[in-house]
Motif scaffolding. Structure first.
Motif, PDB file in Angstrom:
ATOM      1  N   ASP A 116       0.807  -1.244   0.000  1.00  0.00           N
ATOM      2  CA  ASP A 116       0.000   0.000   0.000  1.00  0.00           C
ATOM      3  C   ASP A 116       0.830   1.280   0.000  1.00  0.00           C
ATOM      4  O   ASP A 116       0.281   2.365   0.218  1.00  0.00           O
ATOM      5  CB  ASP A 116      -0.945   0.045   1.218  1.00  0.00           C
ATOM      6  N   ALA A 119      -0.316   3.393  -2.918  1.00  0.00           N
ATOM      7  CA  ALA A 119      -1.648   3.948  -2.623  1.00  0.00           C
ATOM      8  C   ALA A 119      -1.531   5.069  -1.592  1.00  0.00           C
ATOM      9  O   ALA A 119      -2.214   6.091  -1.698  1.00  0.00           O
ATOM     10  CB  ALA A 119      -2.559   2.843  -2.116  1.00  0.00           C
TER      11      ALA A 119
ATOM     12  N   ARG B  51     -12.243   4.140  -0.147  1.00  0.00           N
ATOM     13  CA  ARG B  51     -11.660   4.316  -1.490  1.00  0.00           C
ATOM     14  C   ARG B  51     -12.546   5.204  -2.352  1.00  0.00           C
ATOM     15  O   ARG B  51     -12.048   6.017  -3.133  1.00  0.00           O
ATOM     16  CB  ARG B  51     -11.478   2.957  -2.180  1.00  0.00           C
ATOM     17  N   PHE B  90      -3.889   4.392   6.971  1.00  0.00           N
ATOM     18  CA  PHE B  90      -4.099   3.056   6.417  1.00  0.00           C
ATOM     19  C   PHE B  90      -4.134   2.011   7.527  1.00  0.00           C
ATOM     20  O   PHE B  90      -3.495   2.174   8.574  1.00  0.00           O
ATOM     21  CB  PHE B  90      -2.968   2.710   5.445  1.00  0.00           C
ATOM     22  N   ALA B  94       1.189   1.574   6.020  1.00  0.00           N
ATOM     23  CA  ALA B  94       1.703   1.895   4.682  1.00  0.00           C
ATOM     24  C   ALA B  94       2.832   2.922   4.726  1.00  0.00           C
ATOM     25  O   ALA B  94       2.870   3.870   3.940  1.00  0.00           O
ATOM     26  CB  ALA B  94       0.566   2.377   3.763  1.00  0.00           C
TER      27      ALA B  94
END
Lengths: 246, 270
Positions: A116, A119, B51, B90, B94
């Protein structure tokens, strides 16, 4: 099958356009690009120099054996230098680059996707193509021609080692033959090939990494695809470029 | 809740992945300055909702508005400008693995704000102090525990002083001390700085302690909404089952499977 291949080609082309669009913004942060030149280039130096030396030495042995039949072993320098500069240097460097640096670029970007990190950059309003992909692409694009030049130099030295030190060719003869036979056109051919191969190998590595399925198996598969596709593409492009330079 | 009050407004959203409908007419609103919780059993599309809000996925039908803008229609530069006003924590943190803790937190500032190094350093240290990890500034992400990584990610999410903070399962895998700290941090960020908070979680107890308003999702729709007290008073079976954490109820605990005994009695390989 053919449609899939065409779709993939289109996808790679679109990705190339996107990466190229981010190259100038990426160059505005030279620190990132220099780090990638170091990663892809400087860290590949040992393998490139070692392989260059042995390829040059083999070329020296084979070339000497062949030329001796026609009594023209003094032309060994020409065979070694032209063979390396026009053909073996760019091709073998690109193949070694794909194996050493391409796999590392692909798996690094693939794992960043799987964890991730890409992202997260998107969510922080940072384009991962600009921050991650473009510097790596530029690093490879710049490193491959430099590595090729080093491969060629070490290769010619290897051929000289066999020809002059082992087989007894006069050093003056060897080097004057090299100097006389290698022209700017030959060097240009090698440089253009290494630029094209560098672009192809770096693009494939970052493309496969960026589009890898975010699983361990997906990243592994993408890495394998990077090496196989790079090898085939380099040899195919080599034929096309050689034909174009004739 | 008036329209002007809603920072995030999700209206009649339909979203399907590979033919499987995740949302079928979802309506959710997050009020400015409030802590809104989105709860629901696993697989109800809580992360998918985030998202959609961040513009990473696009709904097949319906509208997702953030700060009044339809995120699906925003061009990339405008979407990036909007994302600078929203922080996202996250589920797994992340963190960027090639950067130290300090550089991870400094990353959004280096990208978006042209600050002198001493100011940047102070800002980063202040955010790290808030999550209790100022002493870990020089560590690499690989040297952190899962809980520490989440706290660093929280410091990174708040470093740009966002107007909205979205937390994706912020309590998973945290020890009780870290969990208490994170709950207090979410509350104080909301109370002192007026940050609108959206918390996606299924930790009913923690959510009840801090959320102003909660949505309970199930099978692609909101099945209950209201303050934690209202949800606790709700009599619907699905809500009762979720709030009390029992395996029996309308939400099946088991994935659809053939009869248990029949399968055990069948010879292996059949």
């Amino acid at each position: 099958m053919a449609l899939d291949a065409l779709a993939k080609l289109g996808s790679v082309a679109l990705f190339l356009i996107r990466v190229l669009g981010q190259c100038i913004p990426a160059l505005a942060r030279p620190r990132l690009v220099i780090a990638q030149i170091y990663n892809a280039g400087a860290r590949s130096l040992v393998i490139i120099m070692l392989c260059g030396l042995f390829v040059g030495m083999v070329l020296g042995l084979q070339g000497y054996q062949l030329l001796e039949r026609f009594g023209s072993e003094s032309a060994l320098g020409v065979v070694a230098a032209l063979g390396l500069i026009k053909e073996l240097g760019p091709v073998l460097t690109a193949l070694l680059f794909a194996g050493r640096a391409g796999t590392s670029l692909c798996s690094e970007i693939g794992l960043m996707g799987a964890t991730d990190q890409l992202a997260a950059m998107e969510m922080m309003a940072v384009d991962p193509v600009r921050h991650v992909v473009a510097p790596r692409f530029l690093g490879g694009f710049i490193a491959v021609p430099l590595l090729t030049a080093i491969f060629n130099c070490v290769g010619i030295y290897g051929a000289q080692l066999v020809g002059v030190t082992m087989m007894g060719i006069q050093p003056g003869t060897f080097w004057s033959q090299v100097q006389g036979a290698v022209g700017l056109r030959d060097v240009n051919e090698g440089v253009i090939k290494s630029l094209v191969f560098g672009t192809a190998c770096s693009l494939l590595a970052v493309y496969e990494g960026y589009h890898a399925e975010p699983t361990a198996a997906g990243v592994g598969l993408a890495t394998t695809r990077t090496v196989v596709t790079s090898a085939v593409l380099v040899l195919l492009l080599d034929y096309v470029l050689t034909a174009a330079f004739l | 809740m008036s329209d002007d009050d809603a920072v995030v407004d999700v209206r009649d959203v339909h979203y399907a992945i590979g033919g499987h409908a995740v949302f079928a007419g979802l309506n959710v609103r997050m009020r400015r300055g409030a802590i809104t919780a989105v709860m629901g059993p696993s697989g109800t599309g809580k992360t998918t909702l985030l998202r959609l809000i961040m513009g990473q996925s696009v709904a097949q039908r319906g509208v997702v508005r953030v700060f009044g803008a339809d995120v699906a229609r925003l061009p990339r530069p405008e979407l990036y400008r909007l994302r600078q006003r929203v922080g996202l924590l996250f589920q797994n943190g992340a963190l960027l693995t090639d950067l130290s803790v300090f550089e991870n937190v400094a990353f959004p500032l280096r990208e978006h704000a042209d600050l002198p190094e001493p100011v940047l350093r102070d800002l980063v240290l202040m955010k790290l102090q808030a999550v209790g990890l100022r002493g870990a500034a020089e560590l690499m992400p690989s040297e952190l525990s899962g809980g520490m990584a989440r706290r660093v990610a929280l410091a990174r999410a708040i470093v740009m002083d966002p107007e909205v903070l979205i937390y994706d399962e912020p309590f998973v895998g945290l020890d009780p001390i870290s969990m208490g700290v994170i709950v207090r941090l979410i509350q104080s960020l909301n109370r002192l700085l007026g940050i609108t908070s959206i918390v996606v979680s299924h930790d009913v107890r923690e959510i009840s302690a801090m959320a102003h308003y909660s949505y309970l999702l199930s099978e692609g729709k909101v099945v209950a909404e209201g303050s934690p007290a209202e949800l606790n008073r709700e009599q619907k079976d699905v809500v009762r089952q979720f709030m009390s954490g029992t395996p029996d109820g309308p939400v099946p605990f088991h994935y659809p499977a053939p009869d248990y005994f029949e399968q055990l009695l069948q010879p292996a390989g059949s």
